[in-house]
Write a protein that holds these residues in place. Structure first.
Motif, PDB file in Angstrom:
ATOM      1  N   MET A   1      63.542  25.351 -14.154  1.00  0.00           N
ATOM      2  CA  MET A   1      62.989  25.107 -12.779  1.00  0.00           C
ATOM      3  C   MET A   1      61.492  24.934 -12.862  1.00  0.00           C
ATOM      4  SD  MET A   1      64.835  23.011 -10.812  1.00  0.00           S
ATOM      5  CE  MET A   1      64.682  22.542  -8.832  1.00  0.00           C
ATOM      6  N   ASN A   2      61.242  26.337 -12.244  1.00  0.00           N
ATOM      7  CA  ASN A   2      59.713  26.020 -12.121  1.00  0.00           C
ATOM      8  C   ASN A   2      58.821  25.030 -13.129  1.00  0.00           C
ATOM      9  OD1 ASN A   2      59.552  28.069 -10.099  1.00  0.00           O
ATOM     10  ND2 ASN A   2      59.512  29.789 -11.953  1.00  0.00           N
ATOM     11  N   SER A   3      59.184  25.021 -14.509  1.00  0.00           N
ATOM     12  CA  SER A   3      57.975  24.564 -15.410  1.00  0.00           C
ATOM     13  C   SER A   3      58.389  22.821 -15.177  1.00  0.00           C
ATOM     14  CB  SER A   3      58.337  24.644 -16.819  1.00  0.00           C
ATOM     15  OG  SER A   3      59.873  24.331 -17.306  1.00  0.00           O
ATOM     16  N   GLU A   4      59.638  21.956 -14.875  1.00  0.00           N
ATOM     17  CA  GLU A   4      59.510  21.359 -14.163  1.00  0.00           C
ATOM     18  C   GLU A   4      58.660  20.756 -13.045  1.00  0.00           C
ATOM     19  OE1 GLU A   4      63.855  20.339 -13.782  1.00  0.00           O
ATOM     20  OE2 GLU A   4      64.265  20.493 -15.526  1.00  0.00           O
ATOM     21  N   ARG A   5      58.652  21.256 -12.000  1.00  0.00           N
ATOM     22  CA  ARG A   5      57.960  21.081 -10.690  1.00  0.00           C
ATOM     23  C   ARG A   5      56.619  20.333 -10.875  1.00  0.00           C
ATOM     24  NH1 ARG A   5      57.272  25.174  -5.335  1.00  0.00           N
ATOM     25  NH2 ARG A   5      56.127  24.024  -3.881  1.00  0.00           N
ATOM     26  N   PRO A   6      55.686  21.269 -12.140  1.00  0.00           N
ATOM     27  CA  PRO A   6      54.318  20.422 -11.687  1.00  0.00           C
ATOM     28  C   PRO A   6      54.608  18.925 -12.352  1.00  0.00           C
ATOM     29  CG  PRO A   6      54.335  22.568 -12.952  1.00  0.00           C
ATOM     30  CD  PRO A   6      55.473  22.454 -12.439  1.00  0.00           C
ATOM     31  N   VAL A   7      55.531  18.792 -12.767  1.00  0.00           N
ATOM     32  CA  VAL A   7      55.707  17.689 -13.097  1.00  0.00           C
ATOM     33  C   VAL A   7      56.121  16.338 -12.304  1.00  0.00           C
ATOM     34  CG1 VAL A   7      56.992  15.526 -14.954  1.00  0.00           C
ATOM     35  CG2 VAL A   7      55.814  17.921 -15.764  1.00  0.00           C
ATOM     36  N   THR A   8      57.291  16.885 -11.514  1.00  0.00           N
ATOM     37  CA  THR A   8      57.739  16.223 -10.353  1.00  0.00           C
ATOM     38  C   THR A   8      56.719  16.183  -9.599  1.00  0.00           C
ATOM     39  OG1 THR A   8      59.396  17.247 -10.360  1.00  0.00           O
ATOM     40  CG2 THR A   8      59.558  16.359  -8.530  1.00  0.00           C
ATOM     41  N   ARG A   9      55.812  16.623  -8.992  1.00  0.00           N
ATOM     42  CA  ARG A   9      54.578  16.442  -8.367  1.00  0.00           C
ATOM     43  C   ARG A   9      53.886  16.233  -8.507  1.00  0.00           C
ATOM     44  NH1 ARG A   9      51.618  20.609  -4.774  1.00  0.00           N
ATOM     45  NH2 ARG A   9      49.019  19.669  -4.872  1.00  0.00           N
ATOM     46  N   LYS A  10      53.348  15.468 -10.190  1.00  0.00           N
ATOM     47  CA  LYS A  10      52.393  14.737 -10.790  1.00  0.00           C
ATOM     48  C   LYS A  10      53.404  13.119 -10.111  1.00  0.00           C
ATOM     49  CE  LYS A  10      50.106  17.809 -13.838  1.00  0.00           C
ATOM     50  NZ  LYS A  10      49.864  17.562 -15.651  1.00  0.00           N
ATOM     51  N   ILE A  11      54.217  12.653 -10.521  1.00  0.00           N
ATOM     52  CA  ILE A  11      54.930  12.059 -10.213  1.00  0.00           C
ATOM     53  C   ILE A  11      55.058  11.750  -9.053  1.00  0.00           C
ATOM     54  CG2 ILE A  11      57.433  10.747 -10.879  1.00  0.00           C
ATOM     55  CD1 ILE A  11      57.453  12.332 -13.245  1.00  0.00           C
ATOM     56  N   VAL A  12      55.533  12.496  -8.255  1.00  0.00           N
ATOM     57  CA  VAL A  12      55.567  12.047  -6.913  1.00  0.00           C
ATOM     58  C   VAL A  12      53.908  11.166  -6.204  1.00  0.00           C
ATOM     59  CG1 VAL A  12      55.898  12.972  -4.546  1.00  0.00           C
ATOM     60  CG2 VAL A  12      57.311  13.414  -6.288  1.00  0.00           C
ATOM     61  N   GLN A  13      53.120  12.214  -6.269  1.00  0.00           N
ATOM     62  CA  GLN A  13      51.905  12.050  -6.071  1.00  0.00           C
ATOM     63  C   GLN A  13      51.072  10.334  -6.967  1.00  0.00           C
ATOM     64  OE1 GLN A  13      48.617  14.822  -6.532  1.00  0.00           O
ATOM     65  NE2 GLN A  13      50.413  16.279  -4.717  1.00  0.00           N
ATOM     66  N   THR A  14      51.718  10.462  -8.385  1.00  0.00           N
ATOM     67  CA  THR A  14      51.168   9.310  -8.896  1.00  0.00           C
ATOM     68  C   THR A  14      52.322   7.925  -8.190  1.00  0.00           C
ATOM     69  OG1 THR A  14      50.846  10.007 -11.329  1.00  0.00           O
ATOM     70  CG2 THR A  14      51.534   7.900 -10.697  1.00  0.00           C
ATOM     71  N   ALA A  15      53.013   7.966  -7.638  1.00  0.00           N
ATOM     72  CA  ALA A  15      53.859   6.942  -7.113  1.00  0.00           C
ATOM     73  C   ALA A  15      53.131   6.793  -5.817  1.00  0.00           C
ATOM     74  CB  ALA A  15      55.296   7.412  -6.577  1.00  0.00           C
ATOM     75  N   LEU A  16      52.998   8.576  -4.727  1.00  0.00           N
ATOM     76  CA  LEU A  16      51.836   8.132  -3.623  1.00  0.00           C
ATOM     77  C   LEU A  16      50.563   6.662  -4.033  1.00  0.00           C
ATOM     78  CD1 LEU A  16      52.481  11.212  -2.118  1.00  0.00           C
ATOM     79  CD2 LEU A  16      53.640   8.989  -0.620  1.00  0.00           C
ATOM     80  N   PHE A  17      50.336   7.506  -4.865  1.00  0.00           N
ATOM     81  CA  PHE A  17      48.975   6.611  -5.220  1.00  0.00           C
ATOM     82  C   PHE A  17      48.921   5.024  -5.215  1.00  0.00           C
ATOM     83  CE2 PHE A  17      46.595  11.063  -6.336  1.00  0.00           C
ATOM     84  CZ  PHE A  17      45.865  11.170  -5.166  1.00  0.00           C
ATOM     85  N   ILE A  18      49.949   4.984  -6.393  1.00  0.00           N
ATOM     86  CA  ILE A  18      50.419   3.218  -6.563  1.00  0.00           C
ATOM     87  C   ILE A  18      50.905   2.363  -5.402  1.00  0.00           C
ATOM     88  CG2 ILE A  18      51.917   2.085  -7.151  1.00  0.00           C
ATOM     89  CD1 ILE A  18      51.991   4.010  -9.805  1.00  0.00           C
ATOM     90  N   ALA A  19      51.416   3.464  -4.639  1.00  0.00           N
ATOM     91  CA  ALA A  19      52.046   2.412  -3.046  1.00  0.00           C
ATOM     92  C   ALA A  19      50.775   2.114  -2.357  1.00  0.00           C
ATOM     93  CB  ALA A  19      52.420   3.359  -2.547  1.00  0.00           C
ATOM     94  N   LEU A  20      49.577   3.051  -2.449  1.00  0.00           N
ATOM     95  CA  LEU A  20      48.645   3.070  -1.447  1.00  0.00           C
ATOM     96  C   LEU A  20      47.362   1.833  -1.986  1.00  0.00           C
ATOM     97  CD1 LEU A  20      47.200   6.551  -0.683  1.00  0.00           C
ATOM     98  CD2 LEU A  20      47.616   5.091   0.774  1.00  0.00           C
TER      99      LEU A  20
END
Length: 251
Positions: A1-20
């Motif tokens: 579960m912990n190993s998935e968190r950094p990937v999820t964080r990157k995906i979420v932040q990338t999505a935010l940058f795309i929206a901006l």
């Protein structure tokens, strides 16, 4: 579960940058060359390329590609060109790869190489203007435009390096100094590469033929370099803010 968190964080932040980037792209301006869409002036590249710096080439390519597709369907100008989306993906990937290559190189070494590059470009323009034997003299009636384009690019680059040197002397401890030249080089090389590749794609799509390649390319290159200078400073500032504050949060 912990190993998935950094990937999820990157995906979420990338999505935010795309929206901006999508929001900012709505305020960009399309410049027409020879009666067809030739180059876009705007600041969406700041946000679409941030994932490349923060998370690597994959996220940089993903962000740039998605922005190109969404941007087209939100404000279509002419027909959709999948090859341009691929070049946008290439630009994001290259930005990430080049950033990994340059981020640990000393600024002094980068400065030396940039001085050499811009002086060689200027010298090529001056020499070809005087001497008609170089290969680029075959540009025909656009030769003078090419010569002055090379000289102009060289002058802009030299002025940039002088400005950077003055700022470093004035503000030696500014955190911006750590990143600017490296981001400039990563964005510049990737941007110029993409511009050279997608210029013939645009010309073929709009039926311009090959005769005006140089005439179509030079203003796009000058625009790419000038915008990279501006975007590089803004991105360096945002990169420092991210490292200081956002990277420590749970966003």
């Amino acid at each position: 579960m912990n190993s998935e968190r950094p990937v999820t964080r990157k995906i979420v932040q990338t999505a935010l940058f795309i929206a901006l980037a999508v929001v900012v792209r709505n305020f960009s301006t399309m410049i027409y060359l020879a009666g067809v869409p030739g180059m876009r002036i705007g600041f969406s590249g700041i946000f679409s390329r941030m994932p490349a710096l923060l998370f690597g080439p994959f996220y940089g390519g993903l962000s740039s590609g998605i922005l190109d597709v969404i941007g087209y369907f939100m404000n279509p100008e002419g027909g959709y060109m999948p090859l341009l989306t691929l070049t946008a993906v290439l630009g994001g990937v290259l930005s990430g790869l080049l950033w990994r290559l340059f981020r640990n190189v000393s600024n002094e070494k980068i400065q030396r190489w940039l001085w050499i590059i811009f002086i060689v470009i200027g010298a090529a323009g001056v020499f070809n203007y005087i001497n008609k034997t170089l290969a680029i003299a075959k540009a025909g009636k656009n030769k003078g435009f090419l010569d002055f384009g090379l000289i102009g690019v060289s002058l802009v680059g030299v002025l940039l390096l002088i400005l950077d040197y003055a700022l470093r002397r004035k503000f030696p401890n500014a955190s911006l100094n750590k990143y600017y030249l490296k981001i400039l080089l990563a964005f510049g090389v990737s941007g110029i590469t993409v511009t050279v590749i997608n210029t013939p794609i645009l010309m073929h799509f709009f039926g311009l033929g090959k005769a005006g390649f140089i005439l179509f390319l030079i203003p796009r290159l000058v625009q790419e370099i000038l915008m990279t200078v501006i975007l590089g400073y803004i991105t360096s500032f945002l990169y420092e803010i991210y490292n200081r504050f956002i990277s420590r949060t749970n966003i």
